[in-house]
Write an enzyme that holds these catalytic residues in place. Structure first.
Site, PDB file in Angstrom:
ATOM      1  N   ASP A 324       0.704  -1.296  -0.042  1.00  0.00           N
ATOM      2  CA  ASP A 324      -0.072   0.038   0.057  1.00  0.00           C
ATOM      3  C   ASP A 324       0.781   1.186   0.041  1.00  0.00           C
ATOM      4  OD1 ASP A 324       0.781  -0.762   2.554  1.00  0.00           O
ATOM      5  OD2 ASP A 324      -0.270   0.669   3.511  1.00  0.00           O
ATOM      6  N   GLU A 325       0.310   2.293  -0.488  1.00  0.00           N
ATOM      7  CA  GLU A 325       0.629   3.545  -0.306  1.00  0.00           C
ATOM      8  C   GLU A 325       2.098   3.723  -0.668  1.00  0.00           C
ATOM      9  OE1 GLU A 325      -1.948   5.426   3.399  1.00  0.00           O
ATOM     10  OE2 GLU A 325      -0.098   4.472   3.897  1.00  0.00           O
ATOM     11  N   TRP A 391      -9.351  -2.106   1.624  1.00  0.00           N
ATOM     12  CA  TRP A 391      -9.123  -1.180   2.776  1.00  0.00           C
ATOM     13  C   TRP A 391      -9.691   0.392   2.526  1.00  0.00           C
ATOM     14  CZ3 TRP A 391      -6.134   3.538   3.702  1.00  0.00           C
ATOM     15  CH2 TRP A 391      -5.038   3.645   2.587  1.00  0.00           C
ATOM     16  N   PHE A 417     -10.177   0.676  13.476  1.00  0.00           N
ATOM     17  CA  PHE A 417     -10.516   1.119  14.958  1.00  0.00           C
ATOM     18  C   PHE A 417      -9.772   2.164  15.509  1.00  0.00           C
ATOM     19  CE2 PHE A 417     -12.870  -3.532  15.995  1.00  0.00           C
ATOM     20  CZ  PHE A 417     -13.904  -2.955  14.945  1.00  0.00           C
ATOM     21  N   TRP A 466      -4.263   0.778  13.758  1.00  0.00           N
ATOM     22  CA  TRP A 466      -2.922   1.378  13.393  1.00  0.00           C
ATOM     23  C   TRP A 466      -2.796   2.137  14.798  1.00  0.00           C
ATOM     24  CZ3 TRP A 466      -0.711  -0.538   9.346  1.00  0.00           C
ATOM     25  CH2 TRP A 466      -1.490  -0.947   8.509  1.00  0.00           C
TER      26      TRP A 466
END
EC number: 3.2.1.52
Length: 755
Positions: A324-325, A391, A417, A466
C-alpha cells in the site's frame, strides 16, 4: 461426529420459559430455548480423554467458578466425553471445520463437533453462558447449532508506530479467541520501526527497531516528544512462542512485511536497497514517505531471504506483503527503474509496482505459500494467485473477486478502529474518522455489486488497529472494545442492524466480563449521542442514550448540566447560535461524560442541500446535510463534522426556500499534508433564482485560500437569491516532495454558512 458431553454430579430439573435472549456474542446461527434449566454444580466432571489443550483453556477461563474432576469414560457416571471418527471417514466433508452444536437439558450439556476447533468454539459459547448465569446458578435449557459465515474473521495490530510486548500481544489474541475471531494480522514492519528479528540481517533490529523521537498530538501540530524510542522488537523465539499461543486458541497469525513502500526503517539499516544513497533513518512522523525499496536484484535477494525466515516462523497459508501507499517519486527519478520499465514493456511506474508484487508472489508461491496485500497491489494488474485486503473502500474487493481472486473486506469507513467511536470532544486523541459501534455492526462484508458466484471469493472481514496515537496497551483495549464484539457478529454472519439495540444490550452484559478481566473498554455506549435533524424552525438536536432517555439533563446557555437541569423530552430546537450540553443520570447518579455541542446558525442552516459528487465513505458522516447542520468543523477531529473528498471537487447547491438577502459566505477547508489533505485550489460562488441558471458572483484562487489558512469568509456584496452554489476545487494530484506524491489529494470541507 466427535461428541463432547458435559454432565454434572449434582442435577435437578426445574421448568421455566426463558424470556431473555442469552447474552452471547457472536449470536449463534440457530438457538432454540427449551423448557427447564440446567443447575450449575459445584463440581464439573470431565472425561480424561477430552482434547487436553482446549479443555485446560476452558478450566482456566472459568477459574474458581466451578471445580473440576476427571474420570474415565468407561465408568457408568455422568461424564464429558469425545467420540473419535473412523480415520478413513472425511472429518470435514463440507469444509465446516468450525461448526458445532450444543444441547443443554436439565440433565446434561452435550457438545458435538467434527474438529477440535469446533469444540473450542463451543467452549467459548459455554464460557459466556456460565459467566452470564454464575449469579443465578442456572443456565436455560437450549439447543444451539452453529457455524460461521466467513472463514476469515480477523483483527490487525500495528506494533511499528508503537510497540506492545509479548504478554500484551497474547492478551490481544485472547480477546480474539473470546469472541470467535480466528485470524491475527501482525503488522511487523513499517517506516517507523522494524519489529521482527531476521538473523541474516541483524541491522534490521540493530538500527531499524528504534527512532530518535516520535510525533505527538495531532498531525497538524507537528510536534515531537524528543525521546528516543526503542530498540523494540521480537526475537524469533518470542515469535514462535506467540504463534504457538495463538495455535492453541485456533487462531492463525498472518505476518506482514511491508513492501515496496513503508520501508524507511529497513532502508535506515540497509540504504543500498533504495533508489538514492541516503542516509536514511526510521521515520519520526506518521504518514507516507518517498523513499521506498528499489526493484533491483539485490533488493529481491534481500526480501526473499527475509521471507525465508518469516515463513519458517509463521506456518500460515498467507503472507501479507503490504503493497500500500507506495509513492512513485523515487522510481520516476531512478535510471535503473526507468530502464526496467522499458526492458519489461511496462506502461509506467504503476506497472513497475505490479512487476514488484509479481516477483515476490512467484517466490512466495514457490515456497508453497500465497500472498495477500492491501488493495494497491491491484495497481498495474494483480498477481495471479494474490488475495486482496480491501481497505480504501469496497472497490478493491469488488475488482478482485470479479476477476476470480479472494478478498478480505476491511474498509476504513467500518473497520478502522483507530477512528473515534464516541463524541470526539470526550474521546482520547485518535487518527480521525468516526466509526461508532452501531456503524461497525451495520457492515455487510459482501458488496451488493457481487453475484452469488463472485461472493464466494469474499474470504471474510477484518478490523485494523493502527497505533500512531495509541501509546500503551490500555488504549489498545479502549479502541477495540466494544467494537470487536460488533466485528465478531458481522464475521459470524448473525449481525442484524435492524435489531441493533438488542445487540447493544448484549454488549452491556459483556461489560461485566471485561470488568472482571480489568479491561479498559470504551464507555461511549453510555454517553449521549447527538444528531442534528431538519426541523421547521431550522434544525433540531436529537439526543439518544443506550438507557432510558428520561435520564438525560441538558442546558442551552453553555452552563454545565446537573440533575436539576432540563429533562430531555424530545429534540431541542436550535433557532439561534448556542451551545447544548448534556449528561445522563441513572437513579440520581451521574453515569456519562458531559457532551457539548456548539451551534453557529446562519441563513443556510437546515436548508436543503445537494452535492454533485458524494464524499468518501470514510468521511461521510451525516452526508450533505453535514454542511448545513450549524456545526463548525474542529480542525483536529475529522470524524463527525467534516466531509472528505479524495480527488473530487465539491459542488454544493443550497436551496434557501425563497429569495433571501445575504452578503457574506463562509466555509472552511483543511490542510494536513501528512495525511494527504490539501487546501482547496480555488472556489467559485454562484447564485440563481430558479435553480437552473446560475451566475458566478465571486471567485478566489489558491493564494487567497492559503493566506486565510483555509478559513474562508467572503464579502459578496448585497445579494437576493433563492439558490446559492459553491464549487470548491480539489488540489488534484499531490506534487512530488509531499507525502502521497502522485496520489489524489483529499479535500475536507465543513459548514457552508451565509449571512
Amino acid at each position: 461426529m466427535r461428541r463432547f458431553l458435559f454432565i454434572f454430579s449434582t442435577l435437578f430439573s426445574t421448568f421455566f420459559n426463558a424470556q431473555m435472549k442469552p447474552n452471547l456474542i457472536p449470536y449463534p446461527q440457530s438457538l432454540t430455548l427449551q423448557e427447564g434449566k440446567f443447575i450449575i454444580p459445584e463440581t464439573l466432571i470431565l472425561n480424561d480423554k477430552l482434547p487436553k489443550e482446549e479443555t485446560e483453556y476452558f478450566k482456566k477461563r472459568l477459574g474458581s467458578q466451578v471445580k473440576f474432576q476427571s474420570i474415565s469414560s468407561t465408568e457408568k457416571v455422568h461424564v464429558m466425553y469425545m467420540q473419535i471418527p473412523q480415520p478413513k471417514i472425511p472429518v470435514n466433508p463440507e469444509g465446516k471445520k468450525e461448526s458445532y452444536s450444543i444441547d443443554i437439558s436439565p440433565k446434561e450439556i452435550f457438545i458435538s463437533s467434527d474438529t477440535k476447533q469446533g469444540y473450542f468454539l463451543a467452549l467459548q459459547t459455554l464460557i459466556q453462558l456460565f459467566e452470564e448465569h454464575k449469579e443465578d446458578g442456572a443456565i436455560p435449557a437450549m439447543e444451539i447449532k452453529d457455524s460461521p459465515k466467513f472463514a476469515w474473521r480477523g483483527m490487525h495490530l500495528d506494533v511499528c508506530r508503537h510497540f506492545f510486548n509479548v504478554d500484551e500481544v497474547k492478551q490481544y489474541i485472547d480477546y480474539l479467541a473470546m469472541y470467535k475471531l480466528n485470524t491475527f494480522h501482525w503488522h511487523l514492519t513499517d517506516d517507523q520501526g522494524w519489529r521482527i528479528e531476521i538473523k541474516k540481517y541483524p541491522k534490521l533490529t540493530g538500527i531499524g527497531s528504534k527512532r530518535k523521537e516520535s510525533m505527538i498530538g495531532a498531525y497538524v501540530d507537528n510536534t515531537f516528544d524528543g525521546k528516543p524510542y526503542g530498540p523494540y522488537f521480537y526475537t524469533q523465539e518470542q515469535i514462535k512462542d506467540v504463534v504457538k499461543y495463538a495455535q492453541e486458541r485456533h487462531i492463525t497469525v498472518i505476518p506482514e512485511i511491508e513492501m515496496p513502500g513503508h520501508a524507511l526503517a529497513a532502508l535506515a539499516a540497509y540504504p543500498e536497497l533504495a533508489c538514492t544513497k541516503g542516509p536514511f533513518e526510521s521515520a519520526t512522523k506518521w504518514g507516507v514517505f518517498d523513499d521506498v525499496f528499489c526493484p533491483k536484484e539485490e533488493t529481491f535477494t534481500f526480501l526473499e531471504n527475509v521471507l525465508d525466515e518469516v515463513m519458517t516462523l509463521f506456518p500460515s497459508q498467507y503472507i501479507h506483503i503490504g503493497g500500500d501507499e507506495c509513492p512513485k517519486t523515487r522510481w520516476k527519478e531512478c535510471a535503473h527503474c526507468q530502464k526496467l520499465i522499458k526492458k519489461n514493456n511496462l506502461k509506467d511506474e504503476h506497472g513497475l509496482q505490479s512487476y514488484f508484487i509479481h516477483r515476490i508472489e512467484k517466490y512466495v508461491n514457490s515456497q508453497g505459500r500465497k500472498i495477500i496485500g492491501w488493495d494497491e497491489i491491484l495497481e498495474g494488474g494483480l498477481a495471479p494467485n494474490a488475495a486482496v485486503m480491501s481497505w480504501t473502500g469496497v472497490n478493491g474487493g469488488i475488482e478482485a473477486t470479479k476477476s476470480g481472486h479472494f478478498a478480505v473486506m476491511t474498509p476504513g469507513a467500518y473497520c478502522y478502529f483507530d477512528h473515534y467511536q464516541g463524541d470526539p470532544q470526550s474521546e482520547p486523541n485518535a487518527f480521525g474518522g468516526f466509526t461508532p459501534l452501531e456503524k461497525v455492526y451495520s457492515y455487510d462484508p459482501v458488496p451488493v455489486e457481487l453475484n452469488a458466484e463472485q461472493a464466494k471469493y469474499i474470504l471474510g472481514v477484518q478490523a485494523n488497529l493502527w497505533t500512531e496515537y495509541i501509546t500503551d496497551f490500555k488504549q489498545v483495549q479502549y479502541m477495540i472494545f466494544p467494537r470487536l464484539m460488533a466485528l465478531s457478529e458481522v464475521g459470524w454472519g448473525t449481525a442484524d442492524p435492524k435489531n441493533y439495540k438488542e445487540f447493544e444490550s448484549r454488549v452491556i452484559g459483556q461489560f461485566k466480563v471485561l470488568d472482571k478481566m480489568g479491561v479498559n473498554y470504551a464507555r461511549s455506549i453510555y454517553n449521549i449521542s447527538g444528531k442534528v435533524i431538519p426541523a421547521s424552525s431550522a434544525i433540531a438536536y436529537e439526543l439518544t442514550v443506550s438507557q432510558d432517555p428520561k435520564g438525560i439533563r441538558y442546558t442551552t446557555d453553555g452552563t454545565e448540566p446537573s440533575l436539576n437541569s432540563k429533562t430531555y423530552q424530545g429534540p431541542v430546537n436550535i433557532i439561534k447560535s448556542m451551545t447544548v450540553k448534556s449528561v445522563y443520570f441513572e437513579n440520581g447518579k451521574l453515569k456519562s461524560a458531559v457532551s457539548s455541542q456548539e451551534f453557529t446558525v446562519s441563513k443556510t442552516t437546515g436548508k436543503k442541500i445537494t452535492l454533485d459528487q458524494q464524499p468518501s465513505e470514510n468521511y461521510s458522516f451525516g452526508g450533505a446535510f453535514t454542511l448545513v447542520d450549524g456545526i463548525i468543523g474542529n480542525t483536529r477531529q475529522l470524524g463527525k463534522t467534516w466531509l472528505g473528498f479524495q480527488g473530487k471537487d465539491v459542488v454544493a447547491t443550497i436551496d434557501l426556500g425563497q429569495k433571501t438577502g445575504f452578503s457574506e459566505v463562509y466555509f472552511n477547508t483543511l490542510e494536513n499534508k501528512g495525511s494527504w489533505i490539501h487546501l482547496a485550489k480555488s472556489a467559485q460562488i454562484f447564485v440563481s433564482d430558479d435553480g437552473q441558471k446560475f451566475k458566478m458572483i465571486k471567485e478566489i484562487g489558491k493564494e487567497e485560500i492559503q493566506s486565510s489558512k483555509g478559513k474562508i469568509k467572503l464579502n459578496i456584496g448585497n445579494q437576493n437569491s433563492r439558490y446559492i452554489k459553491l464549487k470548491i476545487e480539489n488540489a488534484g494530484i499531490i506534487p512530488a516532495g509531499n507525502p502521497g506524491a502522485d496520489s489524489k489529494a483529499w479535500l475536507f470541507v465543513d459548514e457552508i454558512g451565509v449571512n
